[in-house]
Design a protein around this motif. Structure first.
Motif, PDB file in Angstrom:
ATOM      1  N   ALA A 387      -1.908  28.509 -14.274  1.00  0.00           N
ATOM      2  CA  ALA A 387      -2.400  28.057 -12.830  1.00  0.00           C
ATOM      3  C   ALA A 387      -2.807  28.831 -11.688  1.00  0.00           C
ATOM      4  O   ALA A 387      -3.613  28.417 -10.701  1.00  0.00           O
ATOM      5  N   PHE A 388      -2.536  30.192 -11.757  1.00  0.00           N
ATOM      6  CA  PHE A 388      -2.943  30.957 -10.654  1.00  0.00           C
ATOM      7  C   PHE A 388      -4.232  31.808 -10.748  1.00  0.00           C
ATOM      8  O   PHE A 388      -4.618  32.522  -9.829  1.00  0.00           O
ATOM      9  N   ALA A 389      -4.890  31.391 -11.760  1.00  0.00           N
ATOM     10  CA  ALA A 389      -6.205  31.945 -11.899  1.00  0.00           C
ATOM     11  C   ALA A 389      -7.283  31.612 -10.572  1.00  0.00           C
ATOM     12  O   ALA A 389      -6.843  30.224 -10.123  1.00  0.00           O
ATOM     13  N   GLY A 390      -7.658  32.504  -9.975  1.00  0.00           N
ATOM     14  CA  GLY A 390      -8.430  32.178  -8.649  1.00  0.00           C
ATOM     15  C   GLY A 390      -7.328  32.320  -7.339  1.00  0.00           C
ATOM     16  O   GLY A 390      -7.911  32.573  -6.316  1.00  0.00           O
ATOM     17  N   PHE A 391      -6.110  32.916  -7.733  1.00  0.00           N
ATOM     18  CA  PHE A 391      -5.163  32.918  -6.294  1.00  0.00           C
ATOM     19  C   PHE A 391      -5.532  34.295  -5.880  1.00  0.00           C
ATOM     20  O   PHE A 391      -5.867  35.287  -6.678  1.00  0.00           O
ATOM     21  N   GLY A 392      -5.738  34.641  -4.638  1.00  0.00           N
ATOM     22  CA  GLY A 392      -6.022  35.855  -3.920  1.00  0.00           C
ATOM     23  C   GLY A 392      -4.829  36.285  -2.842  1.00  0.00           C
ATOM     24  O   GLY A 392      -4.349  37.478  -3.338  1.00  0.00           O
ATOM     25  N   VAL A 393      -4.335  35.767  -1.970  1.00  0.00           N
ATOM     26  CA  VAL A 393      -3.647  36.247  -0.936  1.00  0.00           C
ATOM     27  C   VAL A 393      -2.571  35.211  -0.567  1.00  0.00           C
ATOM     28  O   VAL A 393      -2.632  33.852  -0.633  1.00  0.00           O
ATOM     29  N   SER A 394      -1.484  35.686  -0.110  1.00  0.00           N
ATOM     30  CA  SER A 394      -0.893  36.919   0.021  1.00  0.00           C
ATOM     31  C   SER A 394      -0.562  37.268  -1.389  1.00  0.00           C
ATOM     32  O   SER A 394      -0.086  36.601  -2.256  1.00  0.00           O
ATOM     33  N   PRO A 395      -0.672  38.774  -1.663  1.00  0.00           N
ATOM     34  CA  PRO A 395      -0.444  39.239  -2.916  1.00  0.00           C
ATOM     35  C   PRO A 395       1.203  39.081  -3.261  1.00  0.00           C
ATOM     36  O   PRO A 395       2.116  39.118  -2.259  1.00  0.00           O
ATOM     37  N   GLN A 396       1.335  38.423  -4.574  1.00  0.00           N
ATOM     38  CA  GLN A 396       2.725  37.983  -5.014  1.00  0.00           C
ATOM     39  C   GLN A 396       2.976  38.641  -6.210  1.00  0.00           C
ATOM     40  O   GLN A 396       2.091  38.823  -7.159  1.00  0.00           O
ATOM     41  N   THR A 397       4.559  39.063  -6.326  1.00  0.00           N
ATOM     42  CA  THR A 397       4.821  39.018  -7.806  1.00  0.00           C
ATOM     43  C   THR A 397       5.480  37.611  -7.911  1.00  0.00           C
ATOM     44  O   THR A 397       6.675  37.604  -7.557  1.00  0.00           O
ATOM     45  N   MET A 398       5.100  36.732  -8.744  1.00  0.00           N
ATOM     46  CA  MET A 398       5.619  35.590  -8.917  1.00  0.00           C
ATOM     47  C   MET A 398       6.600  35.720 -10.266  1.00  0.00           C
ATOM     48  O   MET A 398       6.393  36.371 -11.171  1.00  0.00           O
ATOM     49  N   VAL A 399       7.761  34.992  -9.920  1.00  0.00           N
ATOM     50  CA  VAL A 399       9.015  35.093 -11.048  1.00  0.00           C
ATOM     51  C   VAL A 399       9.075  33.672 -11.353  1.00  0.00           C
ATOM     52  O   VAL A 399       9.140  32.738 -10.230  1.00  0.00           O
ATOM     53  N   TRP A 400       9.543  33.200 -12.721  1.00  0.00           N
ATOM     54  CA  TRP A 400       9.484  32.185 -12.983  1.00  0.00           C
ATOM     55  C   TRP A 400      10.715  31.785 -13.986  1.00  0.00           C
ATOM     56  O   TRP A 400      10.946  33.064 -14.644  1.00  0.00           O
ATOM     57  N   ALA A 401      11.149  30.576 -14.319  1.00  0.00           N
ATOM     58  CA  ALA A 401      12.208  30.518 -15.295  1.00  0.00           C
ATOM     59  C   ALA A 401      11.929  28.886 -15.730  1.00  0.00           C
ATOM     60  O   ALA A 401      11.572  28.021 -14.935  1.00  0.00           O
ATOM     61  N   ASP A 402      12.051  28.626 -16.996  1.00  0.00           N
ATOM     62  CA  ASP A 402      11.804  27.234 -17.491  1.00  0.00           C
ATOM     63  C   ASP A 402      12.705  26.627 -18.439  1.00  0.00           C
ATOM     64  O   ASP A 402      13.865  27.271 -18.716  1.00  0.00           O
ATOM     65  N   THR A 403      12.695  25.340 -18.842  1.00  0.00           N
ATOM     66  CA  THR A 403      13.625  24.808 -19.489  1.00  0.00           C
ATOM     67  C   THR A 403      13.571  25.166 -20.842  1.00  0.00           C
ATOM     68  O   THR A 403      14.507  24.710 -21.607  1.00  0.00           O
ATOM     69  N   ARG A 404      12.825  25.799 -21.368  1.00  0.00           N
ATOM     70  CA  ARG A 404      12.926  26.654 -22.672  1.00  0.00           C
ATOM     71  C   ARG A 404      13.893  27.530 -22.795  1.00  0.00           C
ATOM     72  O   ARG A 404      13.911  28.419 -23.877  1.00  0.00           O
ATOM     73  N   GLY A 405      14.313  28.158 -21.622  1.00  0.00           N
ATOM     74  CA  GLY A 405      15.498  29.279 -21.563  1.00  0.00           C
ATOM     75  C   GLY A 405      14.786  30.459 -21.128  1.00  0.00           C
ATOM     76  O   GLY A 405      15.423  31.634 -21.221  1.00  0.00           O
ATOM     77  N   ARG A 406      13.466  30.592 -21.071  1.00  0.00           N
ATOM     78  CA  ARG A 406      12.572  31.614 -20.727  1.00  0.00           C
ATOM     79  C   ARG A 406      12.345  32.282 -19.460  1.00  0.00           C
ATOM     80  O   ARG A 406      12.674  31.393 -18.475  1.00  0.00           O
ATOM     81  N   ILE A 407      12.357  33.307 -18.979  1.00  0.00           N
ATOM     82  CA  ILE A 407      11.806  33.895 -17.616  1.00  0.00           C
ATOM     83  C   ILE A 407      10.633  34.733 -17.810  1.00  0.00           C
ATOM     84  O   ILE A 407      10.494  35.379 -19.038  1.00  0.00           O
ATOM     85  N   GLY A 408       9.860  35.146 -16.775  1.00  0.00           N
ATOM     86  CA  GLY A 408       8.902  35.798 -16.737  1.00  0.00           C
ATOM     87  C   GLY A 408       8.522  36.326 -15.303  1.00  0.00           C
ATOM     88  O   GLY A 408       9.045  35.793 -14.336  1.00  0.00           O
ATOM     89  N   ARG A 409       7.450  37.254 -15.309  1.00  0.00           N
ATOM     90  CA  ARG A 409       6.946  37.481 -14.029  1.00  0.00           C
ATOM     91  C   ARG A 409       5.367  37.771 -14.194  1.00  0.00           C
ATOM     92  O   ARG A 409       5.262  38.299 -15.203  1.00  0.00           O
ATOM     93  N   PHE A 410       4.553  37.991 -13.332  1.00  0.00           N
ATOM     94  CA  PHE A 410       3.378  38.242 -13.329  1.00  0.00           C
ATOM     95  C   PHE A 410       2.713  38.592 -11.873  1.00  0.00           C
ATOM     96  O   PHE A 410       3.179  38.222 -10.649  1.00  0.00           O
ATOM     97  N   ILE A 411       1.683  39.342 -12.073  1.00  0.00           N
ATOM     98  CA  ILE A 411       0.925  39.800 -10.742  1.00  0.00           C
ATOM     99  C   ILE A 411      -0.043  38.685 -10.288  1.00  0.00           C
ATOM    100  O   ILE A 411      -0.827  38.315 -10.932  1.00  0.00           O
ATOM    101  N   ALA A 412       0.253  38.101  -9.004  1.00  0.00           N
ATOM    102  CA  ALA A 412      -0.603  37.039  -8.621  1.00  0.00           C
ATOM    103  C   ALA A 412      -1.385  37.528  -7.375  1.00  0.00           C
ATOM    104  O   ALA A 412      -0.658  37.629  -6.110  1.00  0.00           O
ATOM    105  N   THR A 413      -2.306  38.079  -7.461  1.00  0.00           N
ATOM    106  CA  THR A 413      -3.313  38.555  -6.568  1.00  0.00           C
ATOM    107  C   THR A 413      -4.731  38.914  -7.035  1.00  0.00           C
ATOM    108  O   THR A 413      -5.150  38.649  -8.246  1.00  0.00           O
ATOM    109  N   THR A 414      -5.453  39.247  -6.181  1.00  0.00           N
ATOM    110  CA  THR A 414      -6.993  39.518  -6.451  1.00  0.00           C
ATOM    111  C   THR A 414      -7.274  40.870  -5.867  1.00  0.00           C
ATOM    112  O   THR A 414      -6.797  41.154  -4.538  1.00  0.00           O
ATOM    113  N   ILE A 415      -7.544  41.993  -6.539  1.00  0.00           N
ATOM    114  CA  ILE A 415      -7.817  43.136  -5.859  1.00  0.00           C
ATOM    115  C   ILE A 415      -8.907  44.093  -6.478  1.00  0.00           C
ATOM    116  O   ILE A 415      -9.392  43.328  -7.679  1.00  0.00           O
TER     117      ILE A 415
END
Length: 747
Positions: A387-415
């Motif tokens: 969903a974060f395709a096209g996201f630019g600012v403010s730059p974020q390290t997004m962290v998530w957890a879901d009901t499948r028991g998984r966790i993750g993170r990704f770089i959400a910015t445009t540089i």
């Protein structure tokens, strides 16, 4: 933000208003004041709990958006109006002539510069949702009772437009590297600057204390998402059987809070979380399938270019009219170069005579509103990331957890797709194609690193350098990061518990230990013990001996450490390469303090250490606990007004924490007098993905921005005691725990 420059004489002319003596207003009375007639097409129900957290149920997505706007406008109308004026560069309309040059700088920065392109590219669902949100917001702003501070500030009653909304979003997305650039600009060209820049690169921080940022810096730093913690625990490390997440944003601790807690359900949306007042998106929260948080990545999403050698015809000039309260209108010049606005035309931005232009991702048509609206509907972590395709600012390290028991993170910015950063200066030459070419190749979130399901089963992010994302083919992310102190402590706490619970994550959010402070204290103690004749300050030695870096408010050891720093750092000023004072930011202290001490001539080193230790020991012996000098206050942002500001301080408390503890309560060098932490951990969120109702939020302050409201600062005791407000997702739980009902009927 601080408004110290307001003219005292101006205050004498302001009309009396309810802000100076607000009446106590019960929750039911505040709810009864919601303006009727909101423009919905079907009935909408808003349920409220005792803390005035709204839970909205709507039959259409449009009506949900209208109700969200209505809630934002009713609870935070004055805050939304003021942020809109700031984003537009119109602060002088309420503050008068002292804010004129701030407005000029804000007009040059141009937070709404990309708005037309963004609006034109919105997909239909975004356009429809935003327009409906604005209908509800404007209904509240234009038809609701004027807030108590409106008379004091002469806030205009004006509708918010799509362009305004995007400008506020860009203001909240301010690139915090600007503050570092502004601090370093006066030093360019001075002897030793190249060496200072090398120290900046190595330390990864700004050498000049934030207290020197000035009003413009306080506005930009106080409204942007400049700090946070976020941790996630996979189901394999959870005692509940579900993945867990906990986030706590770090922003200004004045009131009203810069977040608003909301629950919502419509055909497409079902979520609870934190929203920025005036924006229709959830920044931190969860839906039935995925939960999320984020920390400011501090990526280099801006570059400064020297455009002095560009021909005059390369610049476009605009003349802007600036209005001033109780004074005459005036005009200012705003120039736009091929590489962005000429920020050196602002008197508040020092340039050393160079003509400097700012190239910023926020001036490009990235679309954060669409990204976050889609993210709030995601069905799992993978969909959330897409969903974060096209996201630019403010730059974020997004962290998530879901009901499948998984966790993750990704770089959400445009540089920009840079190969590296300059070794000797941070200002680039506009004539150098190697400097400008990366801006023709912007890299978005879909091309930047991500990771999920780490082997350890845990993740932590704390504005630290994302070494996990440094790999071949990835452009360098940035160079101004938080010291690794906080993230190391978070990782230490996550590793210490085999199976986590929501309570253990909530405890991590309140942790006040700084491992690197303990390490630095031990090494300073060793240096002192190695002096001829041994340690010159036995009481100080004993206070620091064995200290774990615990900044508990009742502890005395952190006072000893901070008084030693307060004596040592100024004594090293002659060794500092910054002519504006000693390098007192934490990154610099942990990187260079011991090195700088060791680099002194032996006799000078002995004198500096001995005098600092004796002085710090005397300070420590006359002072009390950490909480006696380190405070947090419950105060409206109007506290910064001269003369009458004290009327807006409602309470003052001792607090634990420090500059880089997980529970951040920021401060600079101390002098032994009481200091107030005005920036730090000001909101908390914890969710357990095993239970749709297991979501807890706390604000420093409360939900309602109305001075005198029972919900203005009712969450302060919760914040101090480590308690929280549950905001469930199941309808039956909402009905039970949110007993007050507001019904909106179609007109």
């Amino acid at each position: 933000m601080r408004l110290r420059p307001f003219l005292i004489g101006l205050l004498a002319l302001l009309p009396g208003c309810a802000a100076l003596s607000p009446r106590a207003t019960p929750v039911d009375q505040r709810l009864a004041a919601i303006p009727a007639g909101a423009p919905v097409s079907r009935p909408v129900e808003i349920r409220w709990n005792d803390h005035m957290v709204p839970w909205i149920t709507a039959e259409t997505d449009e009506d949900l958006a209208v109700a969200l706007g209505l809630v934002h406008g009713h609870l935070r109308g004055a805050q939304v109006s003021l942020m809109r004026l700031i984003a537009q560069g119109r602060l002088a309309e309420v503050a008068g002539p002292p804010a004129l040059e701030v407005d000029h700088a804000l007009r040059i920065l141009g937070f709404g510069r990309a708005a037309a392109e963004i609006i034109a590219a919105w997909p239909p669902e975004t356009r429809t949702f935003v327009q409906a949100f604005l209908r509800g917001l404007n209904h509240a702003l234009l038809n609701g009772p004027p807030p108590p501070e409106s008379g004091l500030l002469a806030l205009p009653r004006e509708p918010v437009t799509e362009e305004d909304l995007l400008a506020v979003g860009r203001l909240a997305g301010t690139d915090i590297t600007w503050l570092s650039y502004a601090s370093l600009l006066p030093l360019r060209g001075q002897p030793g600057f190249a060496a200072l820049w090398q120290r900046v690169r190595e330390a990864g921080g700004n050498p000049v204390p934030s207290e020197q940022a000035g009003l413009l810096g306080e506005i930009l730093g106080g409204t942007s998402r400049s700090g946070s913690n976020s941790v996630a625990v996979a189901a394999s490390r959870s005692a509940t059987g579900g993945a867990l997440i906990a986030s706590d944003p770090h922003l200004s601790m004045n009131m009203p809070n810069l977040w608003l807690v909301v629950g919502m359900r419509s055909p497409s949306y079902h979520a609870v979380g934190l929203m920025v007042p005036g924006l229709p998106i959830i920044g931190v929260g969860r839906n039935p399938d995925v939960a999320w948080g984020g920390t400011n990545l501090r990526s280099a999403s801006s570059d400064l270019f020297d455009v002095s050698q560009l021909p005059p015809e390369a610049f476009r000039t605009e003349t802007v009219r600036l209005s001033q309260r109780l004074w005459f209108d005036t005009t200012r010049r705003v120039r736009i170069s091929p590489l962005g606005p000429v920020v050196s035309d602002a008197s508040l931005i020092p340039s050393g005579g160079a003509t400097l232009a700012l190239r910023w991702v926020g001036h490009a048509p990235t679309d954060e509103i669409t990204a976050l609206l889609r993210a709030s509907r995601a069905s799992d972590g993978d969909a959330f990331q897409r969903a974060f395709a096209g996201f630019g600012v403010s730059p974020q390290t997004m962290v998530w957890a879901d009901t499948r028991g998984r966790i993750g993170r990704f770089i959400a910015t445009t540089i920009p797709d840079r190969a590296g950063f300059p070794a000797t200066d941070f200002v680039l030459d506009a004539r150098d194609p190697n400097a400008t070419a990366p801006w023709q190749r912007l890299r978005g979130p879909d091309t930047l690193p991500a990771e999920s399901n780490p082997r350890t089963g845990v993740l932590a992010s704390a504005n630290d350098r994302p070494r996990w994302a440094e790999r071949p083919g990835v452009p360098p992310i940035g160079f101004f990061f938080s010291d690794p102190d906080r993230v190391q402590r978070l990782e230490e706490l996550l590793a210490a518990t085999p199976r986590h619970t929501p309570a253990s994550l909530a405890a991590i959010q309140r942790d006040v230990v700084s491992p690197r402070a303990a390490q630095l204290a031990a090494r300073l103690n060793d240096h002192l013990a190695a002096l001829p004749g041994g340690h010159p300050a036995p009481a100080l030695r004993d206070a620091l001996g064995g200290w774990r870096g615990d900044y508990a408010d009742e502890s005395r050891a952190p006072v000893a450490f901070e008084m030693l720093l307060a004596r040592l750092v100024p004594a090293l000023r002659d060794a500092s390469l910054s002519p504006r004072g000693p390098e007192s930011q934490w990154n610099f202290l942990t990187t260079f303090l011991l090195r700088d001490i060791d680099a002194l001539p032996p006799a000078r080193r002995e004198t500096v250490l001995r005098e600092a230790a004796l002085g710090a020991q005397a300070d420590w012996q006359r002072l009390g606990s950490w909480g006696d000098i380190h405070r947090v206050r419950a105060a409206h942002w109007l506290v910064n007004l001269p003369v009458i500001g004290g009327a807006f301080v409602f309470a003052d408390y001792p607090t634990g924490g420090s500059r880089e503890t997980p529970m951040k309560t920021s401060h600079g060098l101390l002098d032994g007098t009481r200091r107030t932490a005005s920036f730090g951990s000001m909101a908390r969120h914890v969710s357990d993905m095993a239970d749709a109702d297991a979501n807890w939020f706390t604000l420093w302050g409360g939900q309602d921005g109305w001075l005198g409201s029972a919900a203005f600062m009712d969450q302060v005791p919760l914040w101090r005691d480590g308690r929280a407000v549950r905001v469930p997702l199941r309808a039956e739980t909402v009905a039970r725990e949110f007993p007050r009902v507001t019904r909106i009927e179609p007109r």
